[in-house]
Design an enzyme around this catalytic site. Structure first.
Site, short mmCIF file in Angstrom:
data_model
loop_
_atom_site.label_atom_id
_atom_site.label_comp_id
_atom_site.label_asym_id
_atom_site.label_seq_id
_atom_site.Cartn_x
_atom_site.Cartn_y
_atom_site.Cartn_z
N SER A 64 3.78 -18.16 -30.46
CA SER A 64 3.31 -16.97 -29.76
C SER A 64 3.08 -17.24 -28.27
CB SER A 64 2.05 -16.45 -30.44
OG SER A 64 2.16 -15.08 -30.70
N LYS A 69 7.64 -17.15 -33.25
CA LYS A 69 6.92 -15.88 -33.36
C LYS A 69 7.07 -15.11 -32.04
CE LYS A 69 2.36 -13.82 -34.13
NZ LYS A 69 2.22 -13.19 -32.80
N ASP A 99 12.73 -21.26 -18.37
CA ASP A 99 13.62 -20.32 -17.70
C ASP A 99 13.56 -20.44 -16.18
OD1 ASP A 99 14.46 -19.39 -20.13
OD2 ASP A 99 13.18 -17.62 -20.13
#
Length: 745
Positions: free
Chosen positions: A467, A492, A478
């Site tokens: 999460s 998740k 990224d």
């Protein structure tokens, strides 16, 4: 609503739930629903069918899913019910929706009452087997995991399952050196305790199990929370409560003090110590309430209270007999900080080829925030980001070469914290995207300019990182901001909110509880999602988790992996040039590392057991296996004792004093083999946690905490390699991390 903020809910914290209820008496009773529960179920169904991200009607098809989930919740290992029992209730498969819509929960409660009856019967049979003799020369085995096994056809089949389980319990104790008399006494008391715990469940627990069978039938991370469960969730998020600062545990019928928080009222009283037994609780100068035999959460509820109020405990000292003189300890409650779950720092020094690199480690168990204090404008509100920012400042003064954020087993927490924590390592920009059920895309980003840390950094993850942990790790990856190290994360990619059902209640005295409901899916800024696939690390460490049974992909009704349009963002760096040489150095290093050889050996044994899914009940075979493990363990201990490996000081979570609520016991389920990544494998003593001396249990936990963390050390070596490469090749440093201030070799 009581809470109307989006959060990435703790992925694992809701596996047990608490409700408001008085302790049950010793004798089990037939459970019956109350009107408020039927009303709560109806309102919950209306909310779920309309506002859930994966909204599904409450119809016959959903009823069938609820039916299967409910039996799974009660008897996941298929040890109590038989196929005859399921056939008996087969007509209900398509009628549970009617039960909710008609506000008549008598049939779900009838199923539980049958379960309670079967549980008592199985325990009585198990205890009767202790009077017999087992043949340990027979060539038979016990199935370790019966989750996918068929239901026993009849009583004879289910009794044979229990015969093998009791036989295994007996054999484990026998191999550990106990005599027949001691084994019989230990197991008889164990099975009696199972029955005792079962009798403490009440109708609120039954209701929660049924409602969670409904909620999780829609999607894995949707749950029903009773009032006390919601309170405990709040505590876990703000890392504080109002009480006395003692961690409690149940042993037999006693509530035992397991740990005392330094500086707390329990500590300052000077009269309490670990092992003391609390047998009574009084408010102020009021009369004592006898808590002998109570559930742990009911005792905790009495001891917690408003800051500044007084609580008195009736205590039997740890070193005294049960008939000894009691002592009374009065304490004034205060705000207790749960520092063991807060961010912590340590520094690992890596020496290689005559060069010393200092790696700062920040261990973050959860993404916490005291939402209420922040809303009220408290300048000192508790926050993971604030704590990490403070630690980064300290690490700058410590002149560390690299920083590692350790998110292993961090199941998530506040979405706001995940975004703001990312902002400490980037200037400004998007961090995560959310898509609502209507398809609306929202971008959450860092709006605060500047970096709290502009040097190299890494993120350590494992399968238990979920999460909010995945949001942070994915954003760091990224942006090209840091290396992600470890094993693929949980997967998740959904967002939950808490919705207070009490808003529908017609009375302030009637509480309906709350729904933790999935309302959105989050996506990486590159357009991908962590859903199902998780975050793939740049540098891969050995996979130690059972990915088949643990992780989002293990849920049959998890949301699928999809992608959306990337957000507009500018990567800060590109670490691909570093990854290949670092991976090769890592592989060369662990190829010569004895600790990693041990891990591989352990994993091979685990995979073998998982594949076979069985354990022999033949004493000669088990002794041979035990002797082989002894040889391996002694060899490891000898190597460690020789001083070839230095221990690392890594913070660990405090021992829990929690007892599962709204969860039925799973007695005698055979333990599955696990990898002791931080320790040498411990020999099986055949005992359960509460059957060992408390001092021995605490000593074992301390040893595990102080033991060498092989994976953390290797992650530090990887970041030390990176720091060295960046300092010796400034041109490469300017290519992969153009934002970073020039570094001196």
């Amino acid at each position: 609503m009581k809470k109307q903020m989006l959060m990435v809910a703790l992925a694992f914290a809701m596996s047990t739930h608490a409700v408001t209820a008085q302790p049950e008496k010793a004798n089990a009773v037939q459970m019956k629903p109350v009107a408020a529960q039927a009303q709560a179920a109806l309102w919950a169904s209306r909310v779920l069918a309309r506002y859930h991200y994966k909204a599904m009607p409450l119809d016959d098809a959903m009823s069938e899913k609820i039916f299967d989930n409910y039996f799974e919740a009660l008897d996941g290992e298929k040890l109590y019910f038989t196929q005859v029992d399921l056939d008996r209730y087969a007509p209900l498969r398509t009628r549970l929706d009617d039960a909710i819509n008609n506000e008549d929960l008598s049939q779900p409660f009838a199923i539980y009452n049958l379960y309670q009856q079967r549980f008592a019967e199985r325990m009585a049979y198990a205890r009767s087997l202790l009077k017999t003799k087992f043949d340990f020369t027979a060539d038979e085995s016990l199935q370790l995991d019966r989750e996918k096994a068929p239901w026993a056809k009849n009583e004879d089949e289910v009794r044979d399952l229990w015969r093998k389980r009791v036989k295994n319990d007996w054999l484990r104790l026998k191999l550990a050196g106990k005599d027949d008399k001691g084994i019989r006494e230990t197991l008889d008391k164990r099975y009696e305790n199972y029955v005792s715990r079962m009798k403490k469940l009440n109708n609120e627990d039954v209701f929660q199990m049924f409602m969670n069978a409904y909620a999780t039938a829609i999607e894995p991370h949707t749950n029903y929370l009773g009032p006390r469960s919601a309170d405990n969730f709040d505590i876990s998020m703000r890392l504080s409560l109002e009480g006395i600062g003692a961690v409690l545990q149940t042993r037999d019928d006693y509530t035992i003090i397991r740990e005392i928080v330094p500086g707390s009222p329990a500590d300052k009283s000077g009269k309490l110590k670990v092992g003391d037994r609390v047998v009574g609780v009084a408010q102020g100068n009021g009369a004592f309430t006898d808590v002998l035999g109570w559930r742990i959460d009911d005792v905790v509820q009495l001891i917690r209270g408003e800051k500044g109020s007084t609580v008195r405990l009736d205590v039997i000292p740890a070193d005294a007999g049960v008939d000894a003189k009691h002592i009374t300890v009065a304490m004034v409650r205060k705000k207790i900080s749960m520092e063991e779950q807060a961010a912590k720092k340590s520094i690992i020094e890596v020496k290689e080829n005559g060069v010393n690199r200092r790696i700062g480690v920040i261990s973050l168990p959860t993404f916490y925030q005291d939402f209420e204090a922040r809303r009220k404008g408290d300048k000192d509100f508790k926050s993971a980001t604030r704590d990490v920012e403070r630690i980064l400042g300290e690490l700058k003064k410590d002149r560390v070469d690299n920083v590692l954020i350790d998110l292993r087993n961090n199941g998530g927490g506040s979405l706001v914290e995940a975004v703001e924590l990312t902002g400490l390592f980037i200037d400004k920009g998007p961090v995560v995207q959310q898509r609502t059920a209507e398809g609306r895309i929202e971008v959450e980003g860092d709006v605060k300019p500047g970096l709290a840390w502009d040097g190299p950094m890494g993120v350590l993850i494992n399968r238990g990182s979920a999460s909010a942990s995945e949001i942070f790790a994915a954003a760091i990856q990224d942006y090209g901001r840091g290396l992600v190290i470890g094993e693929p994360s949980f997967g998740k990619g959904t967002v939950q909110t808490l919705l207070d059902l009490d808003r529908f209640s017609q009375s302030d005295k009637v509480r309906y509880g709350e729904l933790k409901m999935t309302i959105a899916q989050f996506f990486r800024i590159n357009g991908g999602t962590t859903q199902l696939r998780g975050v793939t690390p740049d540098i891969k460490l050995p996979v130690l988790s059972d990915t088949e049974h643990f992780g989002e992909s293990s849920f049959g009704n998890a949301l699928p992996w999809v992608s959306i349009k990337p957000a507009t963002y500018v990567p800060l760096g590109n670490l691909k040039e570093l990854v290949d040489p670092l991976q090769k150095r890592h592989e060369a290093r662990i190829a010569k590392d004895k600790d990693f050889a041990d891990l591989r050996e352990d994993m091979a044994e685990v995979m073998k057991i998982r594949k076979e899914n069985a354990i022999s009940l033949n004493e000669a075979v088990r002794r041979k296996e035990r002797d082989a493990q002894d040889v391996r363990s002694k060899a490891r201990e000898a190597r460690l004792a020789a001083g070839k490996d230095a221990n690392l000081d890594e913070p660990a979570a405090a021992p829990g004093g929690k007892e599962a609520r709204s969860k039925v016991p799973t007695p005698t389920k055979p333990a599955k083999a696990v990898v002791a990544a931080r320790n040498t494998p411990q020999q099986d003593d055949g005992l359960q946690g509460d059957e060992r001396a408390l001092s021995a249990e605490l000593a074992a936990e301390k040893a595990a905490k102080d033991a060498k963390d092989v994976l953390l050390q290797e992650a530090a070596h990887i970041l030390a390699d990176e720091a060295g490469m960046l300092k010796t090749d400034t041109r490469m440093a300017s290519r992969v991390m153009p934002y970073m201030a020039p570094v001196k070799p």
